[in-house]
Design a protein around this motif. Structure first.
Motif, PDB file in Angstrom:
ATOM      1  N   GLY A 115     -26.850 -48.269  11.820  1.00 41.77           N
ATOM      2  CA  GLY A 115     -28.102 -49.019  11.872  1.00 41.77           C
ATOM      3  C   GLY A 115     -29.340 -48.178  11.614  1.00 41.77           C
ATOM      4  O   GLY A 115     -30.409 -48.720  11.356  1.00 41.77           O
ATOM      5  N   GLU A 161     -19.126 -56.518  16.777  1.00 45.19           N
ATOM      6  CA  GLU A 161     -20.346 -56.653  15.973  1.00 45.19           C
ATOM      7  C   GLU A 161     -20.255 -57.792  14.971  1.00 45.19           C
ATOM      8  O   GLU A 161     -21.215 -58.531  14.789  1.00 45.19           O
ATOM      9  CB  GLU A 161     -20.645 -55.345  15.224  1.00 45.19           C
ATOM     10  N   PHE A 205     -21.478 -51.719  10.116  1.00 42.41           N
ATOM     11  CA  PHE A 205     -21.463 -51.841  11.571  1.00 42.41           C
ATOM     12  C   PHE A 205     -22.576 -50.961  12.131  1.00 42.41           C
ATOM     13  O   PHE A 205     -22.466 -49.737  12.165  1.00 42.41           O
ATOM     14  CB  PHE A 205     -20.095 -51.458  12.129  1.00 42.41           C
ATOM     15  N   ALA A 206     -23.650 -51.618  12.568  1.00 36.92           N
ATOM     16  CA  ALA A 206     -24.879 -50.895  12.901  1.00 36.92           C
ATOM     17  C   ALA A 206     -24.708 -49.969  14.104  1.00 36.92           C
ATOM     18  O   ALA A 206     -25.348 -48.932  14.193  1.00 36.92           O
ATOM     19  CB  ALA A 206     -25.995 -51.891  13.168  1.00 36.92           C
ATOM     20  N   ARG A 207     -23.832 -50.350  15.044  1.00 31.13           N
ATOM     21  CA  ARG A 207     -23.711 -49.559  16.262  1.00 31.13           C
ATOM     22  C   ARG A 207     -22.645 -48.469  16.141  1.00 31.13           C
ATOM     23  O   ARG A 207     -22.458 -47.672  17.037  1.00 31.13           O
ATOM     24  CB  ARG A 207     -23.374 -50.463  17.450  1.00 31.13           C
ATOM     25  N   LEU A 208     -21.914 -48.487  15.018  1.00 28.67           N
ATOM     26  CA  LEU A 208     -20.910 -47.452  14.810  1.00 28.67           C
ATOM     27  C   LEU A 208     -21.502 -46.368  13.914  1.00 28.67           C
ATOM     28  O   LEU A 208     -22.419 -46.627  13.140  1.00 28.67           O
ATOM     29  CB  LEU A 208     -19.661 -48.061  14.159  1.00 28.67           C
ATOM     30  N   ARG A 244     -25.741 -43.351  13.678  1.00 29.94           N
ATOM     31  CA  ARG A 244     -25.362 -44.750  13.728  1.00 29.94           C
ATOM     32  C   ARG A 244     -25.720 -45.441  12.417  1.00 29.94           C
ATOM     33  O   ARG A 244     -26.788 -45.168  11.853  1.00 29.94           O
ATOM     34  CB  ARG A 244     -26.100 -45.463  14.853  1.00 29.94           C
ATOM     35  N   LYS A 300     -30.871 -49.945  20.277  1.00 33.65           N
ATOM     36  CA  LYS A 300     -29.967 -49.169  19.434  1.00 33.65           C
ATOM     37  C   LYS A 300     -29.398 -50.016  18.310  1.00 33.65           C
ATOM     38  O   LYS A 300     -29.093 -49.537  17.251  1.00 33.65           O
ATOM     39  CB  LYS A 300     -28.813 -48.619  20.276  1.00 33.65           C
ATOM     40  N   LYS A 301     -29.252 -51.302  18.612  1.00 30.95           N
ATOM     41  CA  LYS A 301     -28.651 -52.204  17.644  1.00 30.95           C
ATOM     42  C   LYS A 301     -29.591 -52.417  16.459  1.00 30.95           C
ATOM     43  O   LYS A 301     -29.141 -52.611  15.337  1.00 30.95           O
ATOM     44  CB  LYS A 301     -28.354 -53.529  18.343  1.00 30.95           C
ATOM     45  N   ALA A 302     -30.884 -52.376  16.708  1.00 27.52           N
ATOM     46  CA  ALA A 302     -31.859 -52.726  15.670  1.00 27.52           C
ATOM     47  C   ALA A 302     -31.827 -51.766  14.485  1.00 27.52           C
ATOM     48  O   ALA A 302     -31.318 -50.678  14.566  1.00 27.52           O
ATOM     49  CB  ALA A 302     -33.249 -52.747  16.252  1.00 27.52           C
TER      50      ALA A 302
END
Ligand SMILES: Nc1ncnc2c1ncn2[C@@H]1O[C@H](COP(=O)(O)OP(=O)(O)O)[C@@H](O)[C@H]1O
Ligand SMILES: [Mg+2]
Lengths: 234, 357
Positions: A133, B235, A88-91, A131, B355-357
């Motif tokens: 990600g 996600e 989970f990239a944002r966690l 994070r 941030k997601k990248a």
């Protein structure tokens, strides 16, 4: 303990698994190898409940599990570290690991396993509040394996843990996989990197276009002319 | 069975078409007109500072309530990539439930009791609104959206519009066209003065309650186990299921959170606007949606920020532009059009994708 019997799985009209049968015994490392598109990942997804087989049965210790949704299969002790890591990239790293233990209630046990995972992968301890990600490919793979271990699985399904990693890192990851197995976790390992996979496995299955074409002890499969030619470059 | 794929590659940039440039030109034209109008009309009126301050305070109160509603849109969008167009009606139903609870507590005399009793009754009134909204929201999810999961994205959207109309006209059928009037308890009907600025008690209570609920939501999403599961499901549903997370349960939880906030907003709007009727949720829903888009849909801090900003724009706008307040909705929807033209990802949208990248 895990038995697949004549499994047929479809993606809509694509017939991806055409009667796959395999067994995994307690304590083993079993590897499933084969070229790209053979159906290895589909096999793991069918076991873990992300896909439903249209025919055939899957049993865990004799109990049928092929009709269960994925989250219940995880709770029965099968943990799947999917292809492409899918962290989970944002966690944060810590949250990723906590989610691995989502179905568990034993707080002290979870703490203990968190520490065990961080002992296996000290890099994760340094990156705990980052994070997911932001991790490198190798670190993401460590996180994916660590996260899968957090449910304290009896069987760990690993889908191409060596994908995209430098040889040195691959070696390190495979030593850790052996280590996890020695600590009592049964492992079903999917790999395209047949050589390394066969070197740590007890038994192996070779898959081609949705069917198992060869099976046996890893050493025999490694020695078979078929495999040498197709996967190990002669 | 669907398999969710993990996409880390950015979407390819779309080529800018002629229509795009026409829209941009139109947007610039609107902005120029707005500035010209503010300059020539709004400034010329020479309102005192206290006037602007009380307008701004009013805007914050309204913005806080919009935020609660906008969060419902953004939470559901974050998880299901779907605009819950019936969310305004979830607010309206909370407003009705709050009205009946208010009537009940008025009848049994609690609202003329001690301050503690009044506060307790108000709490229960808000609670009644939240409960009714939660029941509505959860039913919607089960009946109108869950059976369509996995269908093309337009399909649940149409279902949502249908559900919105169904709820409006059901309430019309049951309660009629006449609005229900919220009577403020005498204790909170007044206000106080700070210099030249009059501050109503209800405004303070509404704003404080909104902030408190937003804080509670933030803590739930960030700290609780289900909140973390929510973010994981947002996600990647397949991988979340591999963690042992029951995805359906998390989706229901998301609707519960969004609807609870909506119910509280419905009751507070009842006190603020003094009335609630069958179509109260319609324009409100569109505005809160605007606020969510303004902040970047799917983004929780974005929804809060966008809503407060929209509340301020709406409160200050009519005087600044010199147009009658009845037309203030034009301002909100112009804002929606302008964002969609200039920054479809919203104010905080870009930050998120980085941030997601
Ligand atoms: N999501 C999908 N949708 C449709 N077909 C798929 C999907 N995933 C895999 N397939 C097809 O199923 C077959 C097996 O794929 P997969 O199990 O991913 O192979 P492997 O893991 O051995 O490389 C391939 O022909 C592939 O094209
Ligand atoms: Mg694969």
């Amino acid at each position: 303990m895990l038995v697949l019997d004549q499994i047929h799985t479809y993606y809509d009209r694509i017939h991806a698994l055409k009667g796959v049968s395999l067994t995994v015994q307690q304590g083993e490392i079993v590897t499933l190898i084969g070229s790209n598109g053979a159906g290895k990942s589909t096999t793991l997804r069918t076991i873990s409940g992300l896909l439903n087989p249209r025919m055939g049965s899957i049993t865990l210790d004799g109990e049928p599990i092929d009709h269960l949704p994925a989250h219940e299969i995880t709770r029965l002790g099968i943990s799947h570290s999917p292809e492409g890591r899918k962290i989970f990239a944002r966690l944060t790293v810590e949250e990723n690991l906590e989610l691995g233990a989502f179905a568990r209630k034993d707080k002290p046990g979870i703490r203990e396993d968190m520490n065990r995972v961080m002992d296996l992968f000290p890099r994760l301890r340094e990156r705990l509040h980052q994070r997911g990600g932001t991790l490198s490919g190798g670190e993401q793979q460590m996180l994916a394996i660590g996260r899968a271990l957090m449910s304290r699985p009896r069987i760990l399904l690993l889908d191409e843990p060596s994908m995209g990693l430098a040889p040195l890192l691959v070696e390190q990851i495979f030593r850790i996989i052996e280590n996890i197995n020695e600590q009592g976790t049964t492992i079903l390992l999917v790999e395209q990197n047949a050589h390394v996979a066969l070197s740590i496995a007890n038994r192996a299955y070779v898959m081609e276009t949705g069917v198992i074409v060869l099976e046996g002890p890893a050493a025999e499969v490694l020695a078979s002319p078929q495999v040498r030619e197709a996967y190990l470059g002669g | 069975m669907t398999v969710t794929t993990y996409s880390s590659t950015p979407l390819p940039r779309r080529r800018k078409s002629a229509a795009h440039w026409v829209l941009r030109a139109l947007g610039v034209l609107i902005l120029v007109l707005v500035i010209w109008r503010v300059y020539t009309v709004g400034m010329a009126e020479n309102y005192p500072a206290s006037f602007w301050i009380s307008q701004a305070l009013n805007g914050l109160v309204l913005g806080g309530v919009y935020a609660l509603v906008a969060l419902g849109y953004t939470l559901v969008y974050g998880i299901l990539l779907m605009i819950n167009f019936a969310h305004g009606e979830v607010v309206m139903i909370g407003g009705f439930a709050g009205f009946f609870a208010l009537q009940f507590f008025t009848a049994i005399g609690w609202l003329e009791g001690s301050a503690a009793l009044v506060a307790f009754a108000l709490l229960l009134i808000v609670g009644a609104g939240m409960l009714a909204s939660v029941l509505t929201g959860v039913t919607l999810e089960r009946v109108a959206y869950r059976p369509l999961r996995g269908a093309p994205r337009l399909v649940p959207l149409i279902s949502a519009i249908g559900a919105s109309l169904f709820l409006q006209y059901s309430v019309l059928l049951i309660f009629g066209v006449s609005p229900r009037v919220y009577q403020k308890p005498a204790l909170i009907a007044g206000g106080f003065r700070v210099g030249d600025v009059f501050v109503p008690y209800t405004g303070v209570i509404i704003f404080a309650t909104s902030l408190l609920l937003m804080l509670a939501l933030y803590l739930i999403v960030q700290r609780s186990k289900l909140g973390k599961a929510m973010r994981a499901v947002a996600e990647d549903k397949g991988t979340a299921a591999l963690m042992g997370i029951d995805v359906n349960q998390v989706i229901v939880f998301t609707f519960i959170l969004g609807s609870a906030l909506a119910g509280a907003a419905g009751v507070m709007l009842g006190f603020h606007n003094t009335i609630v009727k069958f179509n109260s949720g319609f324009i409100l829903g569109l505005k809160a949606f605007t606020a969510a888009v303004l902040g970047g849909i799917g983004n929780i801090p974005g929804a809060m920020m966008g809503a407060l900003l929209l509340g301020l724009i709406e409160a200050i706008g009519p005087s600044a532009l010199g147009i009658p307040t009845e037309y203030k909705d034009i301002i909100s929807f112009s804002v929606l059009v302008l964002i969609l033209i200039f920054r479809p990802s919203g104010l905080l949208g870009e930050v998120l994708s980085e941030k997601k990248a």
